[in-house]
Structure formats: C-alpha cells, structure tokens
Scaffold this active site. Structure first.
Site, PDB file in Angstrom:
ATOM      1  N   SER A  89       0.823  -1.217   0.000  1.00 41.63           N
ATOM      2  CA  SER A  89       0.000   0.000   0.000  1.00 41.63           C
ATOM      3  C   SER A  89       0.859   1.270   0.000  1.00 41.63           C
ATOM      4  CB  SER A  89      -0.907   0.029   1.230  1.00 41.63           C
ATOM      5  OG  SER A  89      -1.627  -1.161   1.343  1.00 41.63           O
TER       6      SER A  89
HETATM    7  N1  SAH Z   1      -0.257  -4.595   4.036  1.00 37.79           N
HETATM    8  C1  SAH Z   1       0.301  -5.189   2.843  1.00 37.79           C
HETATM    9  C2  SAH Z   1      -0.625  -4.979   1.693  1.00 37.79           C
HETATM   10  C3  SAH Z   1      -0.734  -6.190   0.862  1.00 37.79           C
HETATM   11  S1  SAH Z   1      -2.046  -6.158  -0.314  1.00 37.79           S
HETATM   12  C4  SAH Z   1       1.687  -4.630   2.623  1.00 37.79           C
HETATM   13  O1  SAH Z   1       2.078  -3.744   3.385  1.00 37.79           O
HETATM   14  O2  SAH Z   1       2.408  -5.080   1.741  1.00 37.79           O
HETATM   15  C5  SAH Z   1      -3.269  -7.132   0.502  1.00 37.79           C
HETATM   16  C6  SAH Z   1      -2.905  -8.550   0.827  1.00 37.79           C
HETATM   17  O3  SAH Z   1      -4.100  -9.198   1.290  1.00 37.79           O
HETATM   18  C7  SAH Z   1      -2.406  -9.397  -0.342  1.00 37.79           C
HETATM   19  O4  SAH Z   1      -1.144  -9.914  -0.042  1.00 37.79           O
HETATM   20  C8  SAH Z   1      -3.455 -10.511  -0.470  1.00 37.79           C
HETATM   21  O5  SAH Z   1      -2.915 -11.775  -0.845  1.00 37.79           O
HETATM   22  C9  SAH Z   1      -4.021 -10.558   0.935  1.00 37.79           C
HETATM   23  N2  SAH Z   1      -5.340 -11.167   1.050  1.00 37.79           N
HETATM   24  C10 SAH Z   1      -6.415 -11.048   0.236  1.00 37.79           C
HETATM   25  N3  SAH Z   1      -7.446 -11.767   0.691  1.00 37.79           N
HETATM   26  C11 SAH Z   1      -7.016 -12.370   1.848  1.00 37.79           C
HETATM   27  C12 SAH Z   1      -7.625 -13.261   2.792  1.00 37.79           C
HETATM   28  N4  SAH Z   1      -8.882 -13.686   2.664  1.00 37.79           N
HETATM   29  N5  SAH Z   1      -6.876 -13.669   3.839  1.00 37.79           N
HETATM   30  C13 SAH Z   1      -5.588 -13.249   4.008  1.00 37.79           C
HETATM   31  N6  SAH Z   1      -4.973 -12.414   3.144  1.00 37.79           N
HETATM   32  C14 SAH Z   1      -5.674 -11.984   2.071  1.00 37.79           C
END
Ligand code: SAH
Length: 222
Positions: free
Chosen positions: A69
């Site tokens: 993000s």
């Molecule tokens: N906070 C992260 C943002 C990653 S984007 C960072 O700082 O890099 C959001 C993430 O949510 C992705 O890696 C995706 O695989 C995960 N995600 C999506 N649906 C999910 C679920 N049901 N359970 C766990 N993770 C999930």
C-alpha cells in the site's frame, strides 16, 4: 533505531524526510506514526529493482497481482487504529510484503498477521526475522475468518477489501476495539472505521474516505 541498523545513506535520509513532510501535509499528524515511517526501511519490503522508488508516496507491486500500500494509506489506517488509545493486541489481514505489519510491530505489543498467499507470507516472515521483530506472529490462513484462537483483539486492520464486513471480525473485537477496513467493490470502496461500543454487540461505523485496495479473496493459495 532501525534506521541506524540499516546504515541509511544521506540520499535515503533526504528522500525519507520528503516523504514525511508530504504525509504531514496530507493530514497525518500522529508523531509516533510519522517517526515510525521515517525509521522503517521500506526499501527492504520490495524487489531490489523497485527499491529506488520505496520512499515515493505510491503503492508498489509485490508479485502475485498484489501491492504494497501507498505510505499515506498505511499511515492513515495506523493513525485510525490509534484514535481510541494504544491497542496492545492487533490483528492484520493481508500481510503482503509485511511493511504494514512492521509499522504496527514498532507501535504495539503484539501483531498477529494472516496472509492467504504462501510465498508472500514466507518472504514477509524472513523480513521480520532479519529486522529482529519478535512480536509478530504470522499465519497462512484465510483472514476473512480472523484468527479466533488468538482473539479478541484491541484492533483489527484489513489490507484487502471485502464486499461486506465479515461478522467474524466483529466478533473478535475486544470491548472498545477498533476495526479499520476498506469495504466495497473494485471501483467503489470506502475506508471504514468500526468501533465496538464497550462490551456490547453495538458497533459504530464511520466512513472515512474512498480508497482502492485489492479484494479480500477466500481460500488459500500455496
Ligand atoms: N499490508 C500489505 C498490503 C498487501 S495487499 C503490505 O504492506 O504489503 C493485501 C494482501 O491481502 C495481499 O497480499 C493478499 O494476498 C491478501 N489477502 C487477500 N485476501 C485475503 C484473505 N482472505 N486472507 C488473508 N490475506 C488476504
């Protein structure tokens, strides 16, 4: 501090300061959040080829169609989590690169984080270890169900957007707990802050601002 351990050069310090000024101008005023973002090496959470862009206020790809993000969004969500006091136990859904997790690990007692894509979680775990973050507990799981064995949590932050708030997350909120979560479809999401009113089953829902996150998907990916 972490920045010293990482041996930050002058150029990097300047670009970090520029990012902090920008976040401040955009309305991020919590000094603990700003200090934390200043000292945390965001460049270690992306591929080397993207490291030179790590201190721009922009989202960056981390593979598997996912993104780290934008710093503004990380800062804003963290600030919201702290708006009712300092939470001790925090659950994060969507570890991704682990950057948001790392921010939280500097500010609270324990961070529990879940990710559905195994290789992303593995890389994030390595980063936590390299940075000596011993208060982070990570699990390969579908975060739509929270992490019931470790709850209740003083705060829950989701980095992925469901169509509607999963009831499991509300159930795992401690009294006066705060949930910060983007809700909605791809092109129309709203960042919401949900506050449990004392130890009741009542929840105050505040719409914060429009955002764009990856969707919360169900099931695991190896
Ligand atoms: N906070 C992260 C943002 C990653 S984007 C960072 O700082 O890099 C959001 C993430 O949510 C992705 O890696 C995706 O695989 C995960 N995600 C999506 N649906 C999910 C679920 N049901 N359970 C766990 N993770 C999930």
């Amino acid at each position: 501090m972490l920045s010293e351990i990482q041996g930050v050069g002058m150029t990097s310090m300047r670009t970090r300061e520029r990012l902090i000024s920008r976040l401040y101008e955009e309305g991020i005023t919590n000094p603990r959040v700003l200090d934390c973002i200043r000292s945390l090496p965001r460049h270690l959470f992306v591929d080397e080829a993207l490291a030179h862009r790590a201190y721009e206020d922009t989202a960056l790809p981390i593979g598997y169609s996912q993104t780290l993000s934008q710093p503004y969004v990380v800062a804003r969500m963290t600030e919201l989590l702290f708006s009712r006091g300092t939470p001790e136990r925090v659950l994060e859904i969507g570890t991704g690169s682990g950057y948001q997790t790392a921010v939280l690990s500097q500010l609270v007692k324990r961070v529990y984080t879940v990710e559905r894509i195994a290789p992303l979680l593995e890389k994030a775990r390595q980063r936590f270890q390299e940075l000596g973050m011993r208060n982070v507990f990570a699990r390969h799981a579908d975060g739509g169900f929270g992490w019931p064995e470790k709850g209740p949590f003083d705060a829950i932050l989701s980095a992925a957007a469901p169509h509607a708030i999963p009831p499991e997350l509300l159930e795992q909120l401690a009294p006066d707990g705060v949930l910060v979560i983007p809700v909605g479809d791809d092109d129309q999401q709203m960042l919401q802050m949900v506050v449990r009113e004392g130890d009741t089953e009542n929840f105050e829902i505040i719409s914060v601002e429009p955002v764009r996150f990856v969707p919360l998907l169900s099931g695991l990916r190896g």
